[in-house]
Each structure stands twice: as C-alpha cells, then as structure tokens.
Design a protein around this motif. Structure first.
Motif, PDB file in Angstrom:
ATOM      1  N   UNK A 157       0.755  -1.243   0.000  1.00  0.00           N
ATOM      2  CA  UNK A 157       0.000   0.000   0.000  1.00  0.00           C
ATOM      3  C   UNK A 157       0.783   1.290   0.000  1.00  0.00           C
ATOM      4  N   UNK A 158       2.114   1.225  -0.003  1.00  0.00           N
ATOM      5  CA  UNK A 158       2.929   2.446   0.007  1.00  0.00           C
ATOM      6  C   UNK A 158       3.239   2.900  -1.412  1.00  0.00           C
ATOM      7  N   UNK A 159       3.336   4.207  -1.590  1.00  0.00           N
ATOM      8  CA  UNK A 159       3.880   4.758  -2.826  1.00  0.00           C
ATOM      9  C   UNK A 159       5.400   4.754  -2.725  1.00  0.00           C
ATOM     10  N   UNK A 160       6.064   4.616  -3.869  1.00  0.00           N
ATOM     11  CA  UNK A 160       7.503   4.361  -3.881  1.00  0.00           C
ATOM     12  C   UNK A 160       8.249   5.385  -4.724  1.00  0.00           C
ATOM     13  N   UNK A 161       9.311   5.959  -4.142  1.00  0.00           N
ATOM     14  CA  UNK A 161      10.269   6.761  -4.893  1.00  0.00           C
ATOM     15  C   UNK A 161      11.657   6.149  -4.705  1.00  0.00           C
ATOM     16  N   UNK A 162      12.332   5.866  -5.806  1.00  0.00           N
ATOM     17  CA  UNK A 162      13.682   5.308  -5.773  1.00  0.00           C
ATOM     18  C   UNK A 162      14.677   6.406  -6.132  1.00  0.00           C
ATOM     19  N   UNK A 163      15.518   6.755  -5.181  1.00  0.00           N
ATOM     20  CA  UNK A 163      16.632   7.675  -5.452  1.00  0.00           C
ATOM     21  C   UNK A 163      17.814   6.820  -5.894  1.00  0.00           C
ATOM     22  N   UNK A 164      18.458   7.197  -6.974  1.00  0.00           N
ATOM     23  CA  UNK A 164      19.566   6.385  -7.481  1.00  0.00           C
ATOM     24  C   UNK A 164      20.659   7.282  -8.043  1.00  0.00           C
ATOM     25  N   UNK A 165      21.846   6.745  -8.124  1.00  0.00           N
ATOM     26  CA  UNK A 165      22.966   7.497  -8.684  1.00  0.00           C
ATOM     27  C   UNK A 165      22.896   7.475 -10.205  1.00  0.00           C
ATOM     28  N   UNK A 166      23.646   8.362 -10.824  1.00  0.00           N
ATOM     29  CA  UNK A 166      23.674   8.393 -12.283  1.00  0.00           C
ATOM     30  C   UNK A 166      24.584   7.317 -12.861  1.00  0.00           C
ATOM     31  N   UNK A 167      25.158   6.495 -12.020  1.00  0.00           N
ATOM     32  CA  UNK A 167      25.946   5.350 -12.461  1.00  0.00           C
ATOM     33  C   UNK A 167      25.165   4.079 -12.159  1.00  0.00           C
ATOM     34  N   UNK A 168      25.107   3.148 -13.126  1.00  0.00           N
ATOM     35  CA  UNK A 168      24.357   1.898 -12.958  1.00  0.00           C
ATOM     36  C   UNK A 168      22.909   2.163 -12.578  1.00  0.00           C
ATOM     37  N   UNK A 169      22.289   3.110 -13.268  1.00  0.00           N
ATOM     38  CA  UNK A 169      20.900   3.459 -12.955  1.00  0.00           C
ATOM     39  C   UNK A 169      19.954   2.335 -13.357  1.00  0.00           C
ATOM     40  N   UNK A 170      18.974   2.013 -12.519  1.00  0.00           N
ATOM     41  CA  UNK A 170      17.967   1.026 -12.927  1.00  0.00           C
ATOM     42  C   UNK A 170      17.115   1.576 -14.053  1.00  0.00           C
ATOM     43  N   UNK A 171      16.552   0.688 -14.837  1.00  0.00           N
ATOM     44  CA  UNK A 171      15.695   1.078 -15.961  1.00  0.00           C
ATOM     45  C   UNK A 171      14.304   1.401 -15.427  1.00  0.00           C
ATOM     46  N   UNK A 172      13.995   2.681 -15.356  1.00  0.00           N
ATOM     47  CA  UNK A 172      12.728   3.105 -14.742  1.00  0.00           C
ATOM     48  C   UNK A 172      11.516   2.630 -15.535  1.00  0.00           C
ATOM     49  N   UNK A 173      11.669   2.386 -16.836  1.00  0.00           N
ATOM     50  CA  UNK A 173      10.527   1.951 -17.648  1.00  0.00           C
ATOM     51  C   UNK A 173      10.028   0.570 -17.237  1.00  0.00           C
ATOM     52  N   UNK A 174      10.886  -0.191 -16.547  1.00  0.00           N
ATOM     53  CA  UNK A 174      10.459  -1.504 -16.056  1.00  0.00           C
ATOM     54  C   UNK A 174       9.622  -1.409 -14.795  1.00  0.00           C
ATOM     55  N   UNK A 175       9.528  -0.208 -14.225  1.00  0.00           N
ATOM     56  CA  UNK A 175       8.804  -0.014 -12.963  1.00  0.00           C
ATOM     57  C   UNK A 175       7.878   1.191 -13.087  1.00  0.00           C
ATOM     58  N   UNK A 176       6.827   1.078 -13.890  1.00  0.00           N
ATOM     59  CA  UNK A 176       5.965   2.236 -14.148  1.00  0.00           C
ATOM     60  C   UNK A 176       5.223   2.739 -12.917  1.00  0.00           C
ATOM     61  N   UNK A 177       5.122   1.934 -11.870  1.00  0.00           N
ATOM     62  CA  UNK A 177       4.397   2.354 -10.666  1.00  0.00           C
ATOM     63  C   UNK A 177       5.269   3.118  -9.682  1.00  0.00           C
ATOM     64  N   UNK A 178       6.578   3.174  -9.941  1.00  0.00           N
ATOM     65  CA  UNK A 178       7.494   3.871  -9.053  1.00  0.00           C
ATOM     66  C   UNK A 178       7.918   5.206  -9.656  1.00  0.00           C
ATOM     67  N   UNK A 179       8.314   6.132  -8.780  1.00  0.00           N
ATOM     68  CA  UNK A 179       8.933   7.384  -9.197  1.00  0.00           C
ATOM     69  C   UNK A 179      10.443   7.254  -8.999  1.00  0.00           C
ATOM     70  N   UNK A 180      11.224   7.741  -9.971  1.00  0.00           N
ATOM     71  CA  UNK A 180      12.679   7.647  -9.890  1.00  0.00           C
ATOM     72  C   UNK A 180      13.288   9.045  -9.867  1.00  0.00           C
ATOM     73  N   UNK A 181      14.309   9.201  -9.051  1.00  0.00           N
ATOM     74  CA  UNK A 181      14.996  10.488  -8.918  1.00  0.00           C
ATOM     75  C   UNK A 181      16.497  10.246  -8.943  1.00  0.00           C
ATOM     76  N   UNK A 182      17.188  10.805  -9.920  1.00  0.00           N
ATOM     77  CA  UNK A 182      18.623  10.568 -10.095  1.00  0.00           C
ATOM     78  C   UNK A 182      19.450  11.659  -9.428  1.00  0.00           C
ATOM     79  N   UNK A 183      20.575  11.246  -8.814  1.00  0.00           N
ATOM     80  CA  UNK A 183      21.554  12.208  -8.303  1.00  0.00           C
ATOM     81  C   UNK A 183      22.925  11.884  -8.876  1.00  0.00           C
ATOM     82  N   UNK A 184      23.771  12.883  -8.972  1.00  0.00           N
ATOM     83  CA  UNK A 184      25.126  12.676  -9.479  1.00  0.00           C
ATOM     84  C   UNK A 184      25.970  12.041  -8.376  1.00  0.00           C
ATOM     85  N   UNK A 185      26.720  11.016  -8.756  1.00  0.00           N
ATOM     86  CA  UNK A 185      27.505  10.291  -7.766  1.00  0.00           C
ATOM     87  C   UNK A 185      28.762  11.057  -7.367  1.00  0.00           C
TER      88      UNK A 185
END
Length: 481
Positions: A44-72
């Motif tokens: 039941x939780x909404x999800x935001x994934x913060x990730x580095x700009x290196x080895x970033x996960x493919x956000x299109x595979x997770x349409x229900x999540x929000x993704x936010x990139x930061x520079x490593x």
C-alpha cells in the motif's frame, strides 16, 4: 499481469504514505532494494527510488514507481573503476559516502517539499553501505531504516574485524587459515570476509560507520528468514537494539529481478535447457562482480571438455569423465586481462557443442527454476544463494570475497546443502566435487536436504509464516514513525 496485480493490490491497501529508497549502485544491491520496493508497494505504500547516475535502474520496467537521479560525484577514473571488474571497492565506498552527501541532501529536501499532505514521506530506506545517509536523515527529521543485502551471519562477523586483525586472522595468513574462530562456529580464519583494499583503515572505518549508523537508525531489514538464521537474528537484535525485520527471500514475493539486470541476458540459456534431461545440467555462474584468472578459466574449461584434441592442450581430467552437461556464464571482463574467453584453446566451442552452452549472462531465476538444472556452481553471493535455496538446487561453493566466504561455509557445514571447493580451483579437485554433487550418493543426500529447506522457505512466505508476518510488522512500524 504482474504489474496489474500489484496496482490492484496497491489501490486496495493504499496507505497514503510514500517511502523513499536509496540502493547502492551494484547489481547485488539494486536487485534486493527493488524487490523490497515491490513488497512495500503491494502493501500500500507509494515508492520513490533515489539512485545514482551510475548503474541506474531502468525506470521503464517499474511504471508504478517514481525515480529520482543524483550525481555520484566521481571522477572519470573513479567511474571507470566502478565498472567491471571492480577495483578497490572500499576506496570507492569511502569516496562516495562523502561525494554523495550534498546531492543526496538536496534530493531529500526537494522530495519532502514536493510531497503532499495526502501522501507525506513516511521514511527513508537506504543500503547499509550508505552510512552517511543517517546524518542527512537526522538533519531533516526523517526516519531512516536500513537494508542490509548480506545475510545476518556474514554481517555479524564484520563487527569484530579489528579484533581479528590484531589476532592475525585478517588479512588472512596461510599459517592461520585453518584455525577455528571460537566466536563464530563453524567458521575458520579463511572464512572471514576478505576485502582487498589499499588502505585497511578505510575498511575498519567503513565497518565502524555502518555499525554506528545502524544503531542510530529506526530499524534493520534483512533479506533472509528466521528458519535460516534464527539465532543470528537474535544476536543482531541484541547488537543493534533496533527493530529487525526478516522478510526474505525477497524475490519469492515477486520474482521479477530480471527487470533490474544491468547486463543483457541471453535467452538461449532457456531454449538450450529445454533440450536437456531433467536435473542433469550443472549451472556455473560467479555473479556480477567476482573475477577469475586466466589459469582458473583454463582449469574450468578442462573440466567442461571431454574431446581429445582439446584435452591435450589443457589436460585430460575433469567433468569430461563424468559427462555432465553444463550451462556456463562467463561475464564480460570477468577473466583478468581478457575481454571474454578468447584465451580458451582453438576449437573449444566446437568441442563442447551439444554438451555445453556458454553465455555472457543468463536469466538466473529462470535457470535455477528450470527442471533440467541439477546443480549450481556458485560464488555464494546472497542473492544467488537464496535463489538456489528457493528452488531446492544444491550447490558447489567457490566464494571470492566478502560475505561470500561466510555464506559458503554455512551452505556446506550449517545448512548442508552444498559442497565447498575449499579454494582449490584445480581440475582434479573440481572433477571430484562435481561427481560427488551430481552423480554420487553424497549428492543425492544433499539434494534431499535442499528440497526440504525449499519447503521451509515456501512456508515462511505464506500467511502465518515468519517472513509474511515480519512484512506486516514492517508496514506497521513504518506507519508508526
């Protein structure tokens, strides 16, 4: 269908709270974090994934999540070091725990300010190796929960590493290799987690910082279950004195880790397995980070081959004599000083055609679940170990570094579902172990124990099971923060 079911579950159980997650940018850390995200989303939780700009996960595979990139914040040279094969991982973790602090703080401020009253941020969940995040979370009055991507038994061994260093066990010395560690039976000195680094003090600082930040956190999540590590989970609760939640194996909640693979998977792995006899194939894969030498590659190749023209080049002993079909994953750049397997003898591929299949990367979950897979020669990373356990596949243990060494000893001596190679990457020893696992009475008994453990792990995920109940306890805990 899977995403549809997740969406329906989320709409029924929606808590009106958002969870922020921050994985370490390595395959073995990204997978369990995204699996955990799926579990929390289904609860039941909404999800935001913060990730580095290196080895970033493919956000299109997770349409229900929000993704936010930061520079490593790494130099080009450091970023190249992070690519396979990984160099001094301790130096890199030391550096990134400093360089990521400012951009991560900025990301949290932005995400918290943009959250709505209807869906406020409930907490932050970060990889344990991101120890700097505790101070950042504290500065923003945001509860932080830690995900540790090793199992409990291997992580507890890290805490007294300075003591083991004083005793001469760490780094390992040949003269002490076989000495037993009385604090952690049945471990021997050679089983302690070894991590190569140019600065040993960086490792001790990293471990101390991790331990301190976990003790200051709001909880600790494990990708394991009480049926596997009951006594060690008790020790963890006593050491850290924060709520511990063992929800594992994560991937069995929603088996979809292939979507987060950083390497392209070869679909011929499955089509080739489809043509093999039930439980006949030895699957060989050493994970997403470990490397081997050219000499070790040739020893393995000898074991994979039975034809005279090739065995004259690399030897005559090995799996050739037991005639086991094999599926062998050789990751690009995993062989030192080689891009792939160009050092193999001319004609090797033709020689093993029909008996063996070599790929750069395989859809491992599907491979281990395939009825033709009869054994797994593994580096004993936790994700691979859990995936093998969950399918009842017994193992040959060839650990490389870190927690893999502890896992291997537990697989062979505690859970008794595998055979340890004891760091003997030699063709005669390999042949003996492969035969024992795949065709002899010893292997049959190990397979039976692996099957029984699989049934236990399946029960822990069902309503009333320990992992299922810990999942609900985690939901309640997040809502109470």
């Amino acid at each position: 269908m899977e995403n549809l079911n997740l969406r329906e579950s989320h709409m029924k159980l929606k808590k009106g709270r958002r969870v922020l997650l921050f994985p370490l940018p390595f395959q073995g850390h990204i997978n369990p974090m995204l699996q955990l995200a799926n579990i929390l989303y289904s609860r039941g939780f909404s999800i935001t994934v913060i990730h580095t700009d290196f080895n970033s996960p493919n956000s299109t595979n997770y349409p229900d999540f929000t993704f936010h990139s930061i520079r490593i914040g790494l130099s080009e040279e450091q970023a190249n070091q992070l690519a396979w094969p990984i160099g001094d991982v301790i130096a890199l973790l030391t550096s990134t725990n400093i360089t990521c602090a400012a951009p991560f703080h900025g990301a949290l401020v932005k995400l918290i300010s943009e959250s709505s009253e209807e869906e406020p941020v409930a907490c932050l969940i970060t990889d344990a190796d991101w120890h700097f995040t505790q101070a950042v979370a504290d500065s923003l009055h945001l509860p932080r929960i830690v995900l540790r991507t090793t199992n409990v038994c291997s992580f507890l061994v890290y805490e007294p590493l300075p003591l083991f260093h004083q005793k001469g066990y760490f780094p390992i010395k040949d003269s002490k290799a076989e000495e037993e560690i009385p604090e952690f039976p049945p471990l021997k000195a050679k089983d302690l987690p070894q991590v190569k680094t140019q600065n040993q003090e960086d490792l001790f600082y990293l471990v101390d910082s991790m331990m301190s930040s976990i003790k200051a956190s709001s909880g600790l999540i494990w990708n394991t279950c009480r049926d596997l590590e009951h006594s060690d989970l008790i020790k963890s609760s006593e050491l850290f004195k924060v709520p511990n939640f063992s929800l594992g194996p994560f991937y069995k909640h929603f088996p979809c880790t292939s979507k987060s693979s950083l390497l392209a998977q070869d679909p011929t792995s499955i089509s080739w397995l489809n043509n093999q006899a039930p439980r006949s194939v030895l699957y060989v894969s050493f994970g997403s980070v470990a490397t081997i030498t050219e000499a070790e590659l040739l020893e393995i190749a000898c074991v994979m081959n039975q034809l005279v023209p090739i065995t004259r080049v690399v030897g005559r002993r090995g799996l050739a004599n037991s005639q086991q079909p094999f599926l062998w994953v050789v990751r690009p750049n995993s062989v030192e000083n080689s891009e792939w397997i160009e050092v193999l003898p001319d004609g090797f591929h033709q020689a093993v055609a029909g008996k063996g299949h070599i790929v750069r990367w395989a859809p491992q979950e599907e491979v281990l679940a395939h009825p033709s897979t009869g054994g797994f020669w593994t580096h004993c990373g936790l994700n691979s170990t859990l995936e093998s356990m969950s399918q009842g596949v017994h193992m040959i243990c060839a650990p490389s570094f870190g927690d893999q060494l502890v896992n291997a000893r537990y697989i062979s001596d505690v859970w008794r579902i595998g055979i340890h190679l004891e760091w003997k990457m030699e063709r005669g020893e390999i042949e003996k172990v492969v035969k024992a696992l795949m065709v002899e009475e010893e292997g049959r008994k190990i397979r039976e124990r692996a099957g029984a453990l699989k049934e236990k792990m399946e029960l822990c995920l069902k309503p009333g099971g320990s992992s299922y109940e810990d999942g609900q306890s985690l939901v309640d805990h997040i809502l109470s923060l």
